[in-house]
Design a protein around this motif. Structure first.
Motif, PDB file in Angstrom:
ATOM      1  N   THR A  67       1.055   3.947  -3.102  1.00  0.00           N
ATOM      2  CA  THR A  67       0.707   5.451  -2.799  1.00  0.00           C
ATOM      3  C   THR A  67       1.970   6.206  -3.118  1.00  0.00           C
ATOM      4  O   THR A  67       1.661   7.258  -3.799  1.00  0.00           O
ATOM      5  CB  THR A  67       0.255   5.592  -1.380  1.00  0.00           C
ATOM      6  OG1 THR A  67      -0.665   4.636  -1.260  1.00  0.00           O
ATOM      7  CG2 THR A  67      -0.353   6.961  -1.424  1.00  0.00           C
ATOM      8  N   ASP A 121       0.921  -1.152  -0.008  1.00  0.00           N
ATOM      9  CA  ASP A 121      -0.085   0.181  -0.026  1.00  0.00           C
ATOM     10  C   ASP A 121       0.802   1.225   0.048  1.00  0.00           C
ATOM     11  O   ASP A 121       0.586   2.177  -0.650  1.00  0.00           O
ATOM     12  CB  ASP A 121      -0.776  -0.062   1.262  1.00  0.00           C
ATOM     13  CG  ASP A 121      -1.995   1.157   1.196  1.00  0.00           C
ATOM     14  OD1 ASP A 121      -2.318   1.681   0.145  1.00  0.00           O
ATOM     15  OD2 ASP A 121      -2.433   1.567   2.383  1.00  0.00           O
ATOM     16  N   GLU A 173       2.187   6.723  -6.738  1.00  0.00           N
ATOM     17  CA  GLU A 173       1.327   7.589  -7.403  1.00  0.00           C
ATOM     18  C   GLU A 173       1.636   9.167  -7.135  1.00  0.00           C
ATOM     19  O   GLU A 173       1.677   9.923  -7.851  1.00  0.00           O
ATOM     20  CB  GLU A 173       0.010   7.337  -6.767  1.00  0.00           C
ATOM     21  CG  GLU A 173      -0.689   6.108  -7.286  1.00  0.00           C
ATOM     22  CD  GLU A 173      -1.978   5.438  -6.561  1.00  0.00           C
ATOM     23  OE1 GLU A 173      -2.681   4.693  -7.099  1.00  0.00           O
ATOM     24  OE2 GLU A 173      -2.146   5.983  -5.354  1.00  0.00           O
ATOM     25  N   THR A 174       2.200   9.293  -5.688  1.00  0.00           N
ATOM     26  CA  THR A 174       2.374  10.622  -5.309  1.00  0.00           C
ATOM     27  C   THR A 174       3.715  11.137  -6.114  1.00  0.00           C
ATOM     28  O   THR A 174       3.708  12.197  -6.739  1.00  0.00           O
ATOM     29  CB  THR A 174       2.859  10.453  -3.805  1.00  0.00           C
ATOM     30  OG1 THR A 174       1.772   9.975  -3.127  1.00  0.00           O
ATOM     31  CG2 THR A 174       3.161  11.861  -3.400  1.00  0.00           C
TER      32      THR A 174
END
Length: 210
Positions: A55, A51, A58-59
């Motif tokens: 994330t 996870d 993506e960031t």
């Protein structure tokens, strides 16, 4: 510390470590120690390492997109855009561990899917847009097939990360990426385009070394 601020701190710290050391070699314990927070704090914001890696990917991609979109907005023409990208590319790749993409592909399928979508949609469309613009401006050859060359370009990006082809003991990731990028640009350009690209690159190098 506010919840959102804590999550942002964790993401920034994780991205820093992943970029420097790769993803596989960094554990949740390493991230907690680096940020001087407890593992419990990490798990309050992220279910598990997968996870967090997803994330963080993506960031990082969103930050990169904003950086390159601003660059595009400030470019005088298609050639100027590529010259500016060349500078950013060298800077970004100098600070990136070559094992990054391999780690995502082999151990983090969700994050790998995020990268593939970014590469095959966003980067591909950006390359096609630049090629079409450059042809219209007379800086790129009119016989270039933008769709074909865009695919070639995005595969070159991944190729540079392949340690079987470019082992880190022999090749610098930043240098390989810039060499492939320049080869891509000169293959596109008319003589007029090549002259302008050389001019922009010389100007950018002067600014960087000041």
């Amino acid at each position: 510390m506010e919840e959102q601020g804590t999550k942002e701190k964790i993401l920034n710290g994780a991205i820093e470590l992943f970029m420097k050391y790769g993803v596989r070699s960094i554990s949740m314990d390493d991230i907690a120690r680096h940020l001087t927070v407890s593992k419990k704090t990490l798990y309050q914001h992220f279910a598990d390492k997968e996870d967090l890696v997803t994330t963080a990917s993506e960031t990082h991609i969103e930050i990169s997109k904003k950086q390159y979109e601003l660059l595009t907005e400030n470019a005088a023409n298609a050639i100027d855009e590529l010259a500016k990208i060349s500078v950013c590319l060298r800077k970004d790749m100098t600070n990136m561990n070559p094992s990054m993409l391999f780690d995502l592909q082999k151990y983090h399928p969700r994050a790998w899917s995020v990268w593939l979508n970014h590469k095959n949609v966003y980067i591909r469309e950006s390359v096609i847009r630049n090629i079409v613009q450059g042809i219209e401006e007379g800086y790129y050859r009119s016989d270039v097939n933008a769709d074909v060359i865009a695919v070639l370009r995005i595969e070159e990006i991944s190729l540079a990360f392949d340690e079987r082809i470019f082992p880190p003991s022999k090749f610098s990731l930043a240098e390989v990426q810039v060499q492939l990028f320049d080869h891509f640009v000169y293959g596109l350009c008319t003589e007029k385009g090549k002259t302008l690209y050389k001019k922009y690159k010389e100007e950018n190098q002067t600014v960087v070394h000041k």
